[in-house]
Scaffold this motif. Structure first.
Motif, PDB file in Angstrom:
ATOM      1  N   THR A  29      67.697  27.454   9.303  1.00 16.74           N
ATOM      2  CA  THR A  29      68.160  28.696  10.391  1.00 16.74           C
ATOM      3  C   THR A  29      68.413  27.728  11.645  1.00 16.74           C
ATOM      4  O   THR A  29      67.524  26.724  12.015  1.00 16.74           O
ATOM      5  N   ASN A  83      63.508  25.177  10.776  1.00 14.88           N
ATOM      6  CA  ASN A  83      64.250  25.673  12.173  1.00 14.88           C
ATOM      7  C   ASN A  83      64.829  24.697  12.939  1.00 14.88           C
ATOM      8  O   ASN A  83      64.646  23.337  12.284  1.00 14.88           O
ATOM      9  N   TYR A 135      62.214  32.420  14.582  1.00  8.73           N
ATOM     10  CA  TYR A 135      62.169  32.657  13.306  1.00  8.73           C
ATOM     11  C   TYR A 135      61.755  34.131  13.204  1.00  8.73           C
ATOM     12  O   TYR A 135      61.117  34.240  12.010  1.00  8.73           O
TER      13      TYR A 135
END
Length: 324
Positions: free
Chosen positions: A77, A99, A82
């Protein structure tokens, strides 16, 4: 698609240098022209992917993983938070989830402090007045705002971004107080001249309350009508973390009724929607989720996501994994 090369799906187009990193290890697909995909379109697009680069507005859950298929190895991502991901479900399926921490700290802190200045010094109101060609003249009582020197900045969540905001506040002569799940190390408190307060006491104390906590079940609507009523009538609220940390309807009531003096928001409960009553109020500064929106920062975020994907697809360890 080249035979035997991994298929990499990028759900929204990212910076070209990051795409170049991905193209070195696989065949890359992203929507052209760039646009948000509906959930159905998204699930169709990721089918058969070996790796996915997603954004914080994609719901990355069990259904997402199942739509991709059993061959998917990594989902990266392009965000720090998240709360949109079911990390446990991904971990159960053997999928690495990553992340992009660290690289957006300063950009988000700059934006938070920018909102703070806009709302406390009524800069947005002043610009709207001029653009509306409203007649005006200088006088000593005209559009008085609130100064920052000697005021207390209350920070909810003194992590990397919260600390960066505190450093900026110190330069403006503000005092720092904070709350969170736990106290930060003493050396951090000393460097920031920060004092720890329980959350309820922080609400009573802060002249400006800035939110930097993650969105969790415990922090959803952390700032509700009760919390707002506990703040000073002269206080300001700044939110650059996640929209649902604040009850927007309660905030609109508080701003309209003078419960608090003003607010600066970069995030919203139901993005891209904004509570309509907030749009009608002059004592709130609004930005369309620009916290990390600099060329340098968004490129760095995309590069970190791409490097996480490349590492996993080439048999290495991810740089910034999130553990389920």
């Amino acid at each position: 698609m080249t035979e035997n090369r991994p298929r990499i799906v990028v759900t929204r187009k990212i910076a070209e240098p990051a795409l170049a990193v991905l193209r070195e290890v696989g065949d890359v697909w992203f929507p052209e022209p760039d646009r948000a995909l509906s959930p159905g379109e998204l699930h169709t697009a990721i089918a058969g992917a070996d790796a996915i680069v997603s954004t914080l507005h994609d719901r990355v859950d069990a259904a997402f993983a199942d739509a991709a298929g059993p061959q998917v190895k990594v989902i990266a991502t392009v965000a720090v938070g998240y709360d949109n991901a079911d990390v446990a479900a991904l971990t159960d399926r053997g999928i690495v989830f990553t992340n992009t921490p660290g690289v957006l700290t300063d950009a988000t802190a700059d934006l938070a402090f920018g909102l703070l200045l806009v709302v406390t010094r009524r800069l947005g109101e002043g610009e709207r007045l001029l653009r509306a060609r409203t007649p005006w003249s200088f006088n000593l009582g005209f559009m008085l705002g609130s100064g920052l020197q000697g005021k207390t900045l209350g920070i909810v969540g003194l992590g990397q971004i919260g600390q960066a905001v505190a450093r900026r506040a110190l330069a403006f002569g503000m005092d720092i107080a904070y709350s969170g799940r736990r106290r930060v190390p003493g050396e951090v408190e000393n460097a920031l001249q920060a004092r720890y307060l329980p959350f309820e006491e922080l609400l009573h104390t802060a002249d400006v309350l800035s939110l930097h906590c993650p969105l969790t079940p415990e922090t959803r609507h952390l700032i509700d009508a009760t919390a707002l009523a506990s703040m000073k009538p002269s206080a300001f609220l700044i939110n650059t973390t996640r929209g649902p940390v604040v009850d927007e309807a309660a905030l609109a009531d508080a701003l309209a009724d003078g419960v608090i003096a003003g607010a600066g928001l970069d995030v919203f409960e139901k993005e891209p929607e904004v509570h309509p009553r907030l749009l009608e109020l002059d004592n709130v500064a609004l930005a369309p989720h620009l916290g990390s929106a600099t060329v340098e920062t968004r490129t760095a975020m995309a590069m970190l996501a791409a490097r996480n994907v490349a590492a996993v697809l080439t048999g290495g360890d991810p740089l910034t994994p999130v553990k389920g």
